[in-house]
Design an enzyme around this catalytic site. Structure first.
Site, PDB file in Angstrom:
ATOM      1  N   ASP A  88     -75.677 -80.236  57.367  1.00 27.74           N
ATOM      2  CA  ASP A  88     -74.548 -80.568  56.489  1.00 27.74           C
ATOM      3  C   ASP A  88     -74.567 -79.737  55.208  1.00 27.74           C
ATOM      4  O   ASP A  88     -75.598 -79.185  54.840  1.00 27.74           O
ATOM      5  CB  ASP A  88     -74.642 -82.042  56.040  1.00 27.74           C
ATOM      6  CG  ASP A  88     -74.617 -83.017  57.202  1.00 27.74           C
ATOM      7  OD1 ASP A  88     -74.035 -82.686  58.240  1.00 27.74           O
ATOM      8  OD2 ASP A  88     -75.189 -84.119  57.045  1.00 27.74           O
ATOM      9  N   TYR A  90     -87.459 -83.495  60.286  1.00 29.73           N
ATOM     10  CA  TYR A  90     -86.802 -83.423  58.994  1.00 29.73           C
ATOM     11  C   TYR A  90     -87.716 -84.052  57.953  1.00 29.73           C
ATOM     12  O   TYR A  90     -88.504 -84.953  58.251  1.00 29.73           O
ATOM     13  CB  TYR A  90     -85.475 -84.189  59.002  1.00 29.73           C
ATOM     14  CG  TYR A  90     -84.365 -83.501  59.729  1.00 29.73           C
ATOM     15  CD1 TYR A  90     -83.535 -82.610  59.062  1.00 29.73           C
ATOM     16  CD2 TYR A  90     -84.134 -83.735  61.080  1.00 29.73           C
ATOM     17  CE1 TYR A  90     -82.495 -81.972  59.717  1.00 29.73           C
ATOM     18  CE2 TYR A  90     -83.095 -83.098  61.753  1.00 29.73           C
ATOM     19  CZ  TYR A  90     -82.282 -82.222  61.064  1.00 29.73           C
ATOM     20  OH  TYR A  90     -81.258 -81.588  61.713  1.00 29.73           O
TER      21      TYR A  90
END
Lengths: 283, 283
Positions: B56, B114
């Protein structure tokens, strides 16, 4: 209304690239200018603003010490909150406390530590952008050579060759107690730690510093680490008392004012207890 | 002239705030757009560009994997150098190697990790600007409560409540093997380590992720850590299969795509050797 004159000691951190250095310059974004602007409506009249030391454009601080003194109705906690709410993103007040009228961030401190980070590799990881000197290439800097050279730069001596031609200090006699060069962990930066890339940092602690002194020392030591200059050449550079004899000035973005030490913090500072110099706090 | 069709596997790092995310958008600064623009003159015709996963706007990567494939005269080393010379400051090619025509960064990888960083304190140290979620206030997040809640979010299950309303995946069944919350060292950040301030990070490893999944999981876990939500409420949120049941979406700037794992890297990935899921490489 309580119009007492109050003295506040601030611990200030800032990220260098947004500012043209510490010192106020009309029409330029400076740390002092930003702090003065944020503080102005919180004082009921003219106030003083004074730092432990100036930092150059692009240099970071995680522990700049600042005196704000003037007529103020706010508590130290309220002032810190109000300043943080008014300061732009690159600056933060980490601590604020009331001090006596004699407290001075410059003459009251006995030592400062700087950290200088270098990155050696064929590319610059984006996470390090703005925070290191990228020494492009492969092959590690020689730690042995840098340590041998650094040994000559410690002690109390005249650093005339290691100060900017524009330095306005009356003389360049300073005490450097610590000048270390250490590899740093890269696991959090590199996905796949790669021996051709290396992060390392210099830590320099001294009683005071001439203009660009840390950056010129680092620039010279990096040339030694790259094999472009001999460690044994350092005493000759010091003796020359000539800026031209030393290496390049390392770029600002690698440098951070890491800590300012005040009496009572002698043990933390790493300054040897038998060290003596003009203004030594344990004399 | 050698007009062979070549497949290159790239390891790419980028700093999120400069880009509107990975995916190409006409007229917008995106990572894919920047990479395509840098690569175009280095290929002798149309080329493909494909990533292990989209990120994103604002999300960082230290290990995005990218396929560049097309007619090219350059070696992998030359291509990496030429790309780094042409890319803007926030992106770097960390590795580049030639691969076979079947290599695919998305279907060929079996897991991704992540890292999500949070900073709790009354102020944000400037050095962390753009890199953490600043959870303003005093008082640490409860590690015990977060760990208890995180335990419910591991495993193979339906994460429908933890994906964006705009997620276009056909279903939300995913495997999360690792979801840890750990305090991090603050000595390099704070001049005077202060118990009211804390840096911590979430590490999440799974086979694949829905849109905003990590950010919604972190947003929900932080609410648990702040005492605004019970750890025991997580199973009910999962059962609800309703985005409204989970917490807020944590902001993009705290998130980094930390590593993409390919067959042969099972031991490094921390995925248990008895784990099984659709597409498991050790089946």
């Amino acid at each position: 209304m309580d119009r007492r004159n109050v003295h506040f000691a601030l611990v200030l951190a800032y990220h260098g690239p947004g500012f043209r250095g510490w010192q106020f310059q009309e029409g330029q974004p400076t740390v002092e200018g930003s702090l003065r602007k944020a503080a102005a409506p919180l004082f009921q009249g003219p106030f003083r603003c004074r730092a432990a030391g100036r930092t150059d454009a692009g240099v970071h601080a995680r522990d700049q010490r600042v005196l704000l003194a003037g007529p103020c109705e706010h508590s130290a906690d309220t002032l810190a909150k109000a300043l943080n709410a008014r300061l732009c993103e690159g600056i933060a007040v980490l601590q604020c406390r009331e001090v006596g009228p004699d407290w001075d961030p410059k003459s009251g401190s006995f030592a400062k530590s700087y950290r200088y980070q270098v990155w050696r590799g064929p590319y610059l990881p984006p996470v390090l952008h703005d925070r290191v000197w990228w020494i492009q290439g492969r092959g590690a800097l020689s730690q042995t050579a840098i340590e041998a050279a650094a040994a000559h730069l410690r002690g109390e001596q005249d650093y005339d060759s290691f100060r900017s031609a524009h330095c306005q200090a009356r003389h360049a006699r300073r005490c450097i107690w610590q000048l270390d060069f250490r590899p740093e962990e890269t696991a959090a930066i590199l996905a796949h730690p790669d021996e051709r890339c290396a992060l390392a940092s210099f830590t320099v602690t001294g009683n005071a510093f001439c203009q660009h002194q840390v950056r010129i020392m680092v620039g010279t030591l990096v040339e030694v680490g790259l094999g472009k200059r001999e460690a044994a050449s350092i005493p000759g550079i010091l003796e020359a008392k000539d800026r031209q004899a030393a290496g390049r000035t390392a770029p600002a973005q690698g440098l951070t004012l890491q800590r300012v030490y005040f009496p009572g913090e002698e043990a933390l500072s790493g300054v040897p207890s038998d060290a003596r110099w003009p203004g030594c706090p344990w004399d």
